[in-house]
Write a protein that holds these residues in place. Structure first.
Motif, PDB file in Angstrom:
ATOM      1  N   PRO A  98       0.651  -0.691  -0.366  1.00 48.50           N
ATOM      2  CA  PRO A  98       0.373   0.199  -0.004  1.00 48.50           C
ATOM      3  C   PRO A  98       1.076   1.261   0.395  1.00 48.50           C
ATOM      4  CG  PRO A  98      -0.006  -0.939   2.149  1.00 48.50           C
ATOM      5  CD  PRO A  98       0.892  -1.811   1.046  1.00 48.50           C
ATOM      6  N   GLU A  99       2.162   1.201   0.066  1.00 52.27           N
ATOM      7  CA  GLU A  99       2.951   1.935   0.530  1.00 52.27           C
ATOM      8  C   GLU A  99       3.184   2.992  -1.206  1.00 52.27           C
ATOM      9  OE1 GLU A  99       6.461  -0.762   0.373  1.00 52.27           O
ATOM     10  OE2 GLU A  99       4.043  -0.851   0.888  1.00 52.27           O
ATOM     11  N   TYR A 100       2.715   2.177  -2.179  1.00 50.66           N
ATOM     12  CA  TYR A 100       2.991   2.640  -3.421  1.00 50.66           C
ATOM     13  C   TYR A 100       2.150   3.834  -3.656  1.00 50.66           C
ATOM     14  CZ  TYR A 100       5.922  -1.439  -4.832  1.00 50.66           C
ATOM     15  OH  TYR A 100       6.876  -2.734  -4.880  1.00 50.66           O
ATOM     16  N   ALA A 101       1.123   3.690  -2.741  1.00 53.34           N
ATOM     17  CA  ALA A 101       0.256   5.322  -3.090  1.00 53.34           C
ATOM     18  C   ALA A 101       1.224   6.718  -2.586  1.00 53.34           C
ATOM     19  CB  ALA A 101      -1.248   4.581  -1.651  1.00 53.34           C
ATOM     20  N   ASP A 102       1.825   6.217  -1.444  1.00 54.12           N
ATOM     21  CA  ASP A 102       2.692   7.831  -1.386  1.00 54.12           C
ATOM     22  C   ASP A 102       2.986   8.338  -2.727  1.00 54.12           C
ATOM     23  OD1 ASP A 102       2.122   6.926   1.351  1.00 54.12           O
ATOM     24  OD2 ASP A 102       3.566   5.793   1.223  1.00 54.12           O
ATOM     25  N   PHE A 103       4.030   7.422  -3.445  1.00 54.76           N
ATOM     26  CA  PHE A 103       4.659   7.491  -4.822  1.00 54.76           C
ATOM     27  C   PHE A 103       3.672   7.998  -5.949  1.00 54.76           C
ATOM     28  CE2 PHE A 103       5.774   6.193  -9.700  1.00 54.76           C
ATOM     29  CZ  PHE A 103       6.666   7.541  -9.066  1.00 54.76           C
ATOM     30  N   TYR A 104       2.674   7.095  -5.981  1.00 57.04           N
ATOM     31  CA  TYR A 104       1.552   7.567  -7.313  1.00 57.04           C
ATOM     32  C   TYR A 104       0.837   9.050  -6.541  1.00 57.04           C
ATOM     33  CZ  TYR A 104       1.901   2.545  -8.138  1.00 57.04           C
ATOM     34  OH  TYR A 104       2.434   1.268  -8.498  1.00 57.04           O
ATOM     35  N   SER A 105       0.216   9.388  -5.526  1.00 52.80           N
ATOM     36  CA  SER A 105      -0.446  10.319  -5.567  1.00 52.80           C
ATOM     37  C   SER A 105       0.811  11.972  -4.953  1.00 52.80           C
ATOM     38  CB  SER A 105      -1.617  10.537  -4.274  1.00 52.80           C
ATOM     39  OG  SER A 105       0.256  10.217  -2.488  1.00 52.80           O
ATOM     40  N   ALA A 106       1.405  11.738  -5.023  1.00 54.99           N
ATOM     41  CA  ALA A 106       2.596  12.685  -4.726  1.00 54.99           C
ATOM     42  C   ALA A 106       3.177  12.909  -5.956  1.00 54.99           C
ATOM     43  CB  ALA A 106       3.435  12.216  -4.173  1.00 54.99           C
ATOM     44  N   GLU A 107       3.288  11.772  -7.236  1.00 50.09           N
ATOM     45  CA  GLU A 107       3.304  12.807  -8.809  1.00 50.09           C
ATOM     46  C   GLU A 107       2.033  12.770  -9.318  1.00 50.09           C
ATOM     47  OE1 GLU A 107       6.652  11.550 -11.142  1.00 50.09           O
ATOM     48  OE2 GLU A 107       6.463  12.158  -8.516  1.00 50.09           O
ATOM     49  N   LEU A 108       0.313  12.794  -8.824  1.00 50.58           N
ATOM     50  CA  LEU A 108       0.155  12.995  -9.089  1.00 50.58           C
ATOM     51  C   LEU A 108      -1.167  15.136  -9.043  1.00 50.58           C
ATOM     52  CD1 LEU A 108      -2.854  10.324  -8.981  1.00 50.58           C
ATOM     53  CD2 LEU A 108      -2.497  11.332 -11.268  1.00 50.58           C
ATOM     54  N   MET A 109      -0.211  15.035  -7.955  1.00 50.93           N
ATOM     55  CA  MET A 109       0.078  16.265  -7.814  1.00 50.93           C
ATOM     56  C   MET A 109       0.886  17.001  -7.814  1.00 50.93           C
ATOM     57  SD  MET A 109      -2.943  16.375  -5.560  1.00 50.93           S
ATOM     58  CE  MET A 109      -1.671  18.210  -5.147  1.00 50.93           C
ATOM     59  N   ARG A 110       1.837  16.522  -8.573  1.00 51.79           N
ATOM     60  CA  ARG A 110       3.250  17.123  -9.189  1.00 51.79           C
ATOM     61  C   ARG A 110       2.759  17.550 -10.530  1.00 51.79           C
ATOM     62  NH1 ARG A 110       7.319  15.938 -12.261  1.00 51.79           N
ATOM     63  NH2 ARG A 110       6.806  13.586 -12.598  1.00 51.79           N
ATOM     64  N   ARG A 111       2.126  16.358 -11.227  1.00 51.21           N
ATOM     65  CA  ARG A 111       2.245  16.780 -12.094  1.00 51.21           C
ATOM     66  C   ARG A 111       0.238  17.815 -12.749  1.00 51.21           C
ATOM     67  NH1 ARG A 111       4.954  13.620 -16.081  1.00 51.21           N
ATOM     68  NH2 ARG A 111       2.600  13.293 -17.795  1.00 51.21           N
ATOM     69  N   TYR A 112      -1.062  17.190 -12.114  1.00 46.42           N
ATOM     70  CA  TYR A 112      -2.066  17.961 -11.885  1.00 46.42           C
ATOM     71  C   TYR A 112      -2.734  18.355 -10.783  1.00 46.42           C
ATOM     72  CZ  TYR A 112      -1.517  13.485 -16.147  1.00 46.42           C
ATOM     73  OH  TYR A 112      -0.825  13.308 -16.702  1.00 46.42           O
ATOM     74  N   GLY A 113      -1.963  18.632 -10.297  1.00 42.04           N
ATOM     75  CA  GLY A 113      -2.416  19.696  -8.792  1.00 42.04           C
ATOM     76  C   GLY A 113      -3.053  20.804  -9.175  1.00 42.04           C
ATOM     77  N   LYS A 114      -2.545  21.670  -9.991  1.00 33.81           N
ATOM     78  CA  LYS A 114      -3.536  22.615 -10.427  1.00 33.81           C
ATOM     79  C   LYS A 114      -4.767  22.639 -10.922  1.00 33.81           C
ATOM     80  CE  LYS A 114       0.722  25.842 -11.190  1.00 33.81           C
ATOM     81  NZ  LYS A 114       1.439  26.252 -12.046  1.00 33.81           N
ATOM     82  N   ARG A 115      -4.598  21.822 -12.362  1.00 32.11           N
ATOM     83  CA  ARG A 115      -6.167  20.987 -12.430  1.00 32.11           C
ATOM     84  C   ARG A 115      -6.744  20.731 -11.669  1.00 32.11           C
ATOM     85  NH1 ARG A 115      -5.918  16.910 -17.746  1.00 32.11           N
ATOM     86  NH2 ARG A 115      -3.785  18.346 -17.846  1.00 32.11           N
ATOM     87  N   LEU A 116      -6.820  19.574 -10.789  1.00 32.22           N
ATOM     88  CA  LEU A 116      -7.415  19.320  -9.728  1.00 32.22           C
ATOM     89  C   LEU A 116      -8.047  20.720  -8.693  1.00 32.22           C
ATOM     90  CD1 LEU A 116      -5.052  16.152  -8.817  1.00 32.22           C
ATOM     91  CD2 LEU A 116      -7.480  15.526  -9.759  1.00 32.22           C
ATOM     92  N   ARG A 117      -7.341  21.113  -8.071  1.00 32.67           N
ATOM     93  CA  ARG A 117      -8.130  22.407  -7.286  1.00 32.67           C
ATOM     94  C   ARG A 117      -8.557  23.690  -8.471  1.00 32.67           C
ATOM     95  NH1 ARG A 117      -2.250  22.147  -5.508  1.00 32.67           N
ATOM     96  NH2 ARG A 117      -2.508  21.289  -3.302  1.00 32.67           N
ATOM     97  N   ARG A 118      -8.366  23.232 -10.013  1.00 30.89           N
ATOM     98  CA  ARG A 118      -8.942  23.808 -10.514  1.00 30.89           C
ATOM     99  C   ARG A 118     -10.886  23.856 -10.651  1.00 30.89           C
ATOM    100  NH1 ARG A 118      -5.346  24.912 -14.065  1.00 30.89           N
ATOM    101  NH2 ARG A 118      -6.606  23.412 -15.907  1.00 30.89           N
ATOM    102  N   TRP A 119     -10.760  21.949 -10.631  1.00 30.28           N
ATOM    103  CA  TRP A 119     -11.881  21.403 -10.926  1.00 30.28           C
ATOM    104  C   TRP A 119     -12.787  21.737  -9.296  1.00 30.28           C
ATOM    105  CZ3 TRP A 119      -9.412  15.902 -12.604  1.00 30.28           C
ATOM    106  CH2 TRP A 119      -9.216  15.980 -13.632  1.00 30.28           C
ATOM    107  N   ARG A 120     -12.204  22.209  -8.188  1.00 27.23           N
ATOM    108  CA  ARG A 120     -13.008  22.873  -7.044  1.00 27.23           C
ATOM    109  C   ARG A 120     -14.209  21.170  -6.612  1.00 27.23           C
ATOM    110  NH1 ARG A 120     -17.338  25.932  -8.234  1.00 27.23           N
ATOM    111  NH2 ARG A 120     -16.762  26.288 -11.253  1.00 27.23           N
TER     112      ARG A 120
END
Length: 237
Positions: A98-120
């Motif tokens: 389950p610790e792989y989720a730490d990497f996956y989530s950090a990378e998703l935020m690094r690449r798409y964090g701004k877009r995810l926040r724009r979706w409100r």
């Protein structure tokens, strides 16, 4: 005391690399630095609906989303689903990592964090698995991933609300229409969604889009207006 306990657990259960499966070196990293490039990251341009790589810059949607009606409103995906990504997800899903989720989530935020926040987004929903499968694996991998993303975005994760009440029949034996109906009949809402208008649906893999579509339809029937997707791996056209 907590720091000592953490160090003790690090010795007993050292973090494993989501790419090579070995103990991560140097300690404290989420992935071996030399392993990062082993993954095939989804590259722009991407489909405005599911987040899959598209072949031509002038295209807005991938061939799959052009050919099939989609109820969800947008999506992001981290990795192309090749052999390396498949092995990583298998470790995450079935191998007790389950610790792989730490990497996956950090990378998703690094690449798409701004877009995810724009979706409100108001709430995050993990794609559910049937209780029997969760017992076998020890956890729902989508729920683990959703929790990590929720922590990084500071958005609540609604667990146990979108549920899979029925074990689906073997999908390979069904045509596309029957597969979709099979999945929709398996999904239910247990709880009150009043006030929720924009949610993020989280899963480990996006293949045909049938599961995301089934979840979205159930959520929108309960009054949700916008459903967005975030996944670790996605297939190519």
């Amino acid at each position: 005391m907590e720091a000592r306990r953490s160090r003790f657990l690090d010795v007993l259960y050292p973090r494993r690399c989501p790419a090579c499966g070995d103990i991560v070196r140097p300690k404290g990293e989420l992935i071996c630095p030399e392993c990062r490039e082993r993954f095939s990251y989804v590259a722009e341009p991407t489909c405005l609906r599911c987040g899959k790589e598209i072949l031509e810059p002038e295209m807005e949607y991938c061939y799959d989303c052009t050919a099939h009606t989609r109820s969800f409103d947008g999506g992001v995906a981290l990795l192309n689903y090749d052999q390396r990504a498949k092995e990583s997800i298998q470790g995450f899903k079935y191998g007790g990592r389950p610790e792989y989720a730490d990497f996956y989530s950090a990378e998703l935020m690094r690449r798409y964090g701004k877009r995810l926040r724009r979706w409100r987004i108001q709430a995050i929903f993990p794609v559910p698995v049937h209780r029997s499968r969760e017992r076998t694996r020890g956890y729902n991998q989508a729920e683990v991933l959703a929790e990590r993303i929720g922590e990084l975005l500071d958005i609540p994760v609604w667990k146990g609300v979108l549920v899979r009440k029925k074990k689906t029949m073997a999908q390979k034996e069904l045509n596309a229409e029957a597969r979709q109906r099979n999945l929709e009949q398996a999904m239910e809402i247990e709880g009150d969604l009043r006030g929720l208008k924009r949610i993020l649906l989280v899963d480990d893999i996006y293949t045909t889009g049938s599961t995301a579509e089934a979840c979205t339809k159930v959520l929108k029937r309960e009054g949700v207006e916008r459903v967005y997707l975030a996944c670790v791996c996605i297939g190519k056209n």
